[in-house]
Design a protein around this motif. Structure first.
Motif, short mmCIF file in Angstrom:
data_model
loop_
_atom_site.label_atom_id
_atom_site.label_comp_id
_atom_site.label_asym_id
_atom_site.label_seq_id
_atom_site.Cartn_x
_atom_site.Cartn_y
_atom_site.Cartn_z
N SER A 1 -30.23 -9.83 -13.15
CA SER A 1 -30.26 -9.63 -14.60
C SER A 1 -29.00 -8.97 -15.13
N THR A 2 -28.23 -8.34 -14.29
CA THR A 2 -27.04 -7.62 -14.76
C THR A 2 -25.75 -8.42 -14.58
N ASN A 3 -25.88 -9.63 -14.05
CA ASN A 3 -24.69 -10.42 -13.75
C ASN A 3 -24.57 -11.66 -14.63
N SER A 4 -23.34 -11.93 -15.05
CA SER A 4 -23.07 -13.21 -15.68
C SER A 4 -23.18 -14.31 -14.64
N MET A 5 -23.59 -15.47 -15.07
CA MET A 5 -23.73 -16.63 -14.19
C MET A 5 -22.95 -17.79 -14.80
N ASN A 6 -22.40 -18.60 -13.94
CA ASN A 6 -21.55 -19.69 -14.40
C ASN A 6 -21.81 -20.96 -13.59
N TRP A 7 -21.46 -22.08 -14.20
CA TRP A 7 -21.43 -23.36 -13.50
C TRP A 7 -20.00 -23.88 -13.53
N TYR A 8 -19.56 -24.38 -12.39
CA TYR A 8 -18.28 -25.06 -12.24
C TYR A 8 -18.54 -26.46 -11.72
N ARG A 9 -17.52 -27.30 -11.81
CA ARG A 9 -17.62 -28.62 -11.20
C ARG A 9 -16.27 -29.00 -10.62
N GLN A 10 -16.33 -29.88 -9.65
CA GLN A 10 -15.10 -30.31 -9.00
C GLN A 10 -15.20 -31.78 -8.61
N VAL A 11 -14.12 -32.50 -8.85
CA VAL A 11 -14.00 -33.87 -8.39
C VAL A 11 -12.88 -33.91 -7.37
N PRO A 12 -12.95 -34.84 -6.43
CA PRO A 12 -11.91 -34.90 -5.38
C PRO A 12 -10.52 -35.01 -5.99
N GLY A 13 -9.61 -34.21 -5.47
CA GLY A 13 -8.22 -34.27 -5.93
C GLY A 13 -7.92 -33.43 -7.14
N LYS A 14 -8.94 -32.79 -7.69
CA LYS A 14 -8.73 -31.96 -8.87
C LYS A 14 -9.22 -30.54 -8.61
N GLN A 15 -8.69 -29.63 -9.41
CA GLN A 15 -9.12 -28.24 -9.29
C GLN A 15 -10.55 -28.08 -9.79
N ARG A 16 -11.21 -27.10 -9.23
CA ARG A 16 -12.55 -26.78 -9.70
C ARG A 16 -12.46 -26.33 -11.16
N GLU A 17 -13.34 -26.83 -11.98
CA GLU A 17 -13.31 -26.59 -13.42
C GLU A 17 -14.52 -25.80 -13.86
N TRP A 18 -14.28 -24.76 -14.63
CA TRP A 18 -15.39 -24.01 -15.23
C TRP A 18 -16.06 -24.87 -16.29
N VAL A 19 -17.39 -24.89 -16.30
CA VAL A 19 -18.14 -25.73 -17.22
C VAL A 19 -18.89 -24.90 -18.26
N ALA A 20 -19.62 -23.88 -17.79
CA ALA A 20 -20.44 -23.11 -18.71
C ALA A 20 -20.73 -21.75 -18.09
N GLY A 21 -20.99 -20.78 -18.95
CA GLY A 21 -21.32 -19.45 -18.49
C GLY A 21 -22.33 -18.79 -19.39
N ILE A 22 -23.07 -17.86 -18.83
CA ILE A 22 -24.04 -17.10 -19.61
C ILE A 22 -23.97 -15.66 -19.15
N THR A 23 -23.84 -14.75 -20.11
CA THR A 23 -23.74 -13.34 -19.78
C THR A 23 -25.11 -12.76 -19.48
N SER A 24 -25.11 -11.52 -19.02
CA SER A 24 -26.38 -10.85 -18.75
C SER A 24 -27.21 -10.72 -20.03
N GLY A 25 -26.53 -10.67 -21.16
CA GLY A 25 -27.22 -10.56 -22.44
C GLY A 25 -27.62 -11.89 -23.05
N GLY A 26 -27.26 -12.99 -22.36
CA GLY A 26 -27.67 -14.30 -22.85
C GLY A 26 -26.65 -15.03 -23.69
N ARG A 27 -25.45 -14.46 -23.83
CA ARG A 27 -24.42 -15.15 -24.60
C ARG A 27 -23.87 -16.30 -23.76
N THR A 28 -23.70 -17.44 -24.39
CA THR A 28 -23.28 -18.63 -23.65
C THR A 28 -21.91 -19.11 -24.12
#
Length: 113
Positions: free
Chosen positions: A29-56
């Motif tokens: 509950s105290t940690n922000s959580m994130n989703w990343y994605r990666q395709v072959p040959g490319k850098q991992r890309e941040w997609v979405a995040g949500i803070t502990s307070g629910g901000r997206t």
């Protein structure tokens, strides 16, 4: 700390998928959580995040199509993906930082045109 992602699969363009990540070994509950994605040959890309307070936040390319949410009672963070496009194809990882970086094992999302 372990992050276990699931929910990937094969879907046609315009379809939807819901990814889920279960966290253990951390005070979720105290940690922000994130989703990343990666395709072959490319850098991992941040997609979405949500803070502990629910901000997206989202990368511009998925705004209005993806929704990140969290359930602190279940230690889960979900990514609801709608109107999927072929360029959304990749391996999706959940991520958190709790004194150090933690990555889930990744789940494959494939969008066919």
């Amino acid at each position: 700390v372990q992050l276990q992602a699931s929910g990937g699969g094969l879907v046609q363009a315009g379809g939807s998928l819901r990814l889920s990540c279960v966290a253990s070994g951390m005070i979720f509950s105290t940690n922000s959580m994130n989703w990343y994605r990666q395709v072959p040959g490319k850098q991992r890309e941040w997609v979405a995040g949500i803070t502990s307070g629910g901000r997206t936040n989202y990368v511009d390319s998925v705004k209005d199509r993806f929704t990140i949410s969290r359930d602190n009672a279940k230690n889960t963070v979900d990514l609801q993906m709608s109107r999927l496009q072929p360029e959304d194809t990749g391996v999706y990882y959940c991520y958190s930082f709790a004194r150090r970086e933690y990555w889930g094992q990744g789940t494959q999302v494939t969008v066919s045109s």
